[in-house]
Scaffold this motif. Sequence first.
Motif, PDB file in Angstrom:
ATOM      1  N   PHE A  90       1.811  49.436  27.184  1.00 55.08           N
ATOM      2  CA  PHE A  90       1.650  50.881  27.340  1.00 55.08           C
ATOM      3  C   PHE A  90       0.363  51.346  26.691  1.00 55.08           C
ATOM      4  O   PHE A  90       0.233  51.269  25.466  1.00 55.08           O
ATOM      5  CB  PHE A  90       2.828  51.616  26.698  1.00 55.08           C
ATOM      6  N   GLU A  91      -0.549  51.824  27.504  1.00 55.36           N
ATOM      7  CA  GLU A  91      -1.802  52.341  26.977  1.00 55.36           C
ATOM      8  C   GLU A  91      -1.542  53.625  26.177  1.00 55.36           C
ATOM      9  O   GLU A  91      -0.834  54.521  26.646  1.00 55.36           O
ATOM     10  CB  GLU A  91      -2.732  52.644  28.154  1.00 55.36           C
ATOM     11  N   GLY A  92      -2.104  53.680  25.000  1.00 56.61           N
ATOM     12  CA  GLY A  92      -2.029  54.920  24.212  1.00 56.61           C
ATOM     13  C   GLY A  92      -0.732  55.119  23.447  1.00 56.61           C
ATOM     14  O   GLY A  92      -0.598  56.075  22.693  1.00 56.61           O
ATOM     15  N   LEU A  93       0.239  54.241  23.658  1.00 59.00           N
ATOM     16  CA  LEU A  93       1.510  54.367  22.937  1.00 59.00           C
ATOM     17  C   LEU A  93       1.459  53.450  21.719  1.00 59.00           C
ATOM     18  O   LEU A  93       1.188  52.263  21.858  1.00 59.00           O
ATOM     19  CB  LEU A  93       2.637  53.925  23.876  1.00 59.00           C
ATOM     20  N   ASP A  97       5.455  54.971  18.142  1.00 56.92           N
ATOM     21  CA  ASP A  97       5.972  55.747  19.284  1.00 56.92           C
ATOM     22  C   ASP A  97       7.032  54.944  20.035  1.00 56.92           C
ATOM     23  O   ASP A  97       8.088  55.461  20.390  1.00 56.92           O
ATOM     24  CB  ASP A  97       4.856  56.060  20.300  1.00 56.92           C
TER      25      ASP A  97
ATOM     26  N   LYS B 193     -10.798  61.441  30.790  1.00 57.92           N
ATOM     27  CA  LYS B 193      -9.360  61.548  31.054  1.00 57.92           C
ATOM     28  C   LYS B 193      -9.022  62.983  31.444  1.00 57.92           C
ATOM     29  O   LYS B 193      -9.459  63.921  30.770  1.00 57.92           O
ATOM     30  CB  LYS B 193      -8.551  61.170  29.805  1.00 57.92           C
ATOM     31  N   ARG B 222      -9.231  57.826  33.508  1.00 62.17           N
ATOM     32  CA  ARG B 222      -7.781  57.972  33.550  1.00 62.17           C
ATOM     33  C   ARG B 222      -7.455  59.359  34.098  1.00 62.17           C
ATOM     34  O   ARG B 222      -7.856  60.370  33.520  1.00 62.17           O
ATOM     35  CB  ARG B 222      -7.178  57.841  32.144  1.00 62.17           C
ATOM     36  N   GLY B 309       0.754  58.895  26.960  1.00 63.01           N
ATOM     37  CA  GLY B 309       0.065  57.767  26.323  1.00 63.01           C
ATOM     38  C   GLY B 309      -1.298  57.535  26.956  1.00 63.01           C
ATOM     39  O   GLY B 309      -2.310  57.396  26.266  1.00 63.01           O
ATOM     40  N   MET B 310      -1.326  57.539  28.272  1.00 63.33           N
ATOM     41  CA  MET B 310      -2.574  57.280  28.992  1.00 63.33           C
ATOM     42  C   MET B 310      -3.630  58.346  28.704  1.00 63.33           C
ATOM     43  O   MET B 310      -4.825  58.083  28.675  1.00 63.33           O
ATOM     44  CB  MET B 310      -2.273  57.246  30.491  1.00 63.33           C
ATOM     45  N   ARG B 312      -4.107  59.926  25.935  1.00 63.54           N
ATOM     46  CA  ARG B 312      -4.575  59.961  24.542  1.00 63.54           C
ATOM     47  C   ARG B 312      -5.972  59.411  24.410  1.00 63.54           C
ATOM     48  O   ARG B 312      -6.345  58.475  25.095  1.00 63.54           O
ATOM     49  CB  ARG B 312      -3.638  59.140  23.665  1.00 63.54           C
TER      50      ARG B 312
END
Lengths: 244, 312
Positions: A90-93, A97, B193, B222, B309-310, B312
């Motif tokens: 998971f990107e960014g997680l 989290d 993004k 993104r 999440g993407m 961020r």
Amino acid sequence: MLEVKGISVQRNGRAILSNVDLSIEKGAINSLLGLNGAGKSTLAYTLMGLEEYAPSSGSLFFEGKDITTLNLSQRAKLGLTLAWQEPARFEGLTVKDFLSIGLRGEKTSADERIREALELVALDYKSYLERSVDKTLSGGERKRVELASIFTMKPKLAILDEPDTGIDMLSLNEIINLIKRLKDEGSTVLVITHREEIAVCCDSASLICNGEIIQNGNPADITRYFKKRCKPCLYQTPYKGKIE
Amino acid sequence: MNNDYELMLKAYEQSGGERKIFTSSKFPHLLLKENKILSSSGIEGLELNIKETKTGIKGEIRAKKGIKIPEKVHLCFGVIPEDGLQEILVNFIIEDGAEVSFLAHCTFPNSVKVKHIMKSEIKLGKDATMEYSEFHYHGEKAGALVFPTIDAHVSEKGKFRANFFITSGRVGKLVIRYRVTVEDYGLAELVAKAYGKSIDEVRFVEKIYLNGKYSRGLIKSRVALRDRAKGRVISGTVGRGDFCRGHVDCVEIVKDQADAKAFPVVEVTNDKAKVTHEAAIGRVDKKQLDTLMSRGLSEEEAVDVVVRGMMR
């Protein structure tokens, strides 16, 4: 706790599971042992409720309730969960989290639970908490985070699909400790594995071959059978005689 | 404290900034409301030669040779009314060996048809480093018309990083046009993004020319889209220098009737160069959804976790 009655699953017109019966005892560590391609992961996905692995016949009962038609999320809400053999990224997680998802908003002692979960899988709390659950984690690290997330959830039934995949041999004891810890915390565990070293540490074992459960019994007997019969056989002609 | 100043500080906070940045002379900054400079503070080695125009500002920001600025230089550009035009025509000169990082917040909290245009030429000297991160907030009504354009040149061993984020509120219409040329051993990274909703339109047009030997480039895009939002991503990298390496990485997630297209363009004119690309468009990855749903999230909640999440 979980009763599997006559489950059959077909994919692309081919039978993957045939008339599977399986009983998972509450509070025990159960194992499902089989060679690669035997149908272990398929059964895990069917138990968890993945739509593409929906049974063509048979029923599933969880704590007496028919869950055959419930989807993945509904089953998880009842307390069933799965640690995936190859976990998603998971990107960014962050690890925090990801582990917090299983806590479902539980704030009391959440940090402590996460810390404990990471320690159980031998990941340093401070170093990993803010790491992303993405490509920057190695396969082994990601797998450990996956297992830690099951621990934070406190599920009623945890299905662990090949929990040692990607984790070095020396860490096998950590995995076994985690499984035992899940049991101590009140979870029932179903370990899916092709390794007799793991199956032998469980309370009960079932052997799957070519999509059929061919033996149920105590782990010592089942692993002996697996070693002597299944490995040489390489699932060409499943042996259905008595365990030697 | 005058009303304009207070309004801008509030808008800045709304877009995720901290008000102390503009109330203390400790932090190098520039605070602009429509075409009025409300506050600015330089620092030794950093010259802000900016003038007000009828519709915004014009000028040059220069980091002097060898200067290394440890604090981020904060920029805030805002338009408070529902309507208005703001043009930011500012060039950046980062002299040899200088290092500077800019953090810009562009906030149009009440926008219905605010138009914000930014045009910058950026020149990085030898061994110079510049990072430009831009966070946008266009309110919840209709978003804004936003057109940021950058034309950058990265000299030998220079490093240029540009980040653009609009991840909350409405977008409106956004068209990013970035073009970067990179000389020997230089580096360019462009990350953008955006989360489009309703009838928002998002368009990224980015190109990196890797002219120098051993130069490096990355374009990472993104885009998440829902409702009837549209996304178009055109990311190009041209490998010209010996042993240069470039990569284009684009992910667009769509929901509802949203519409996404991606055009990764990779080109090499040198047999020692290598440029790669990856692009994924469509619904959220099934394995990610299954994993989150197996933890008890509904499909809707799981999609939200992946998208957040993407972004961020």
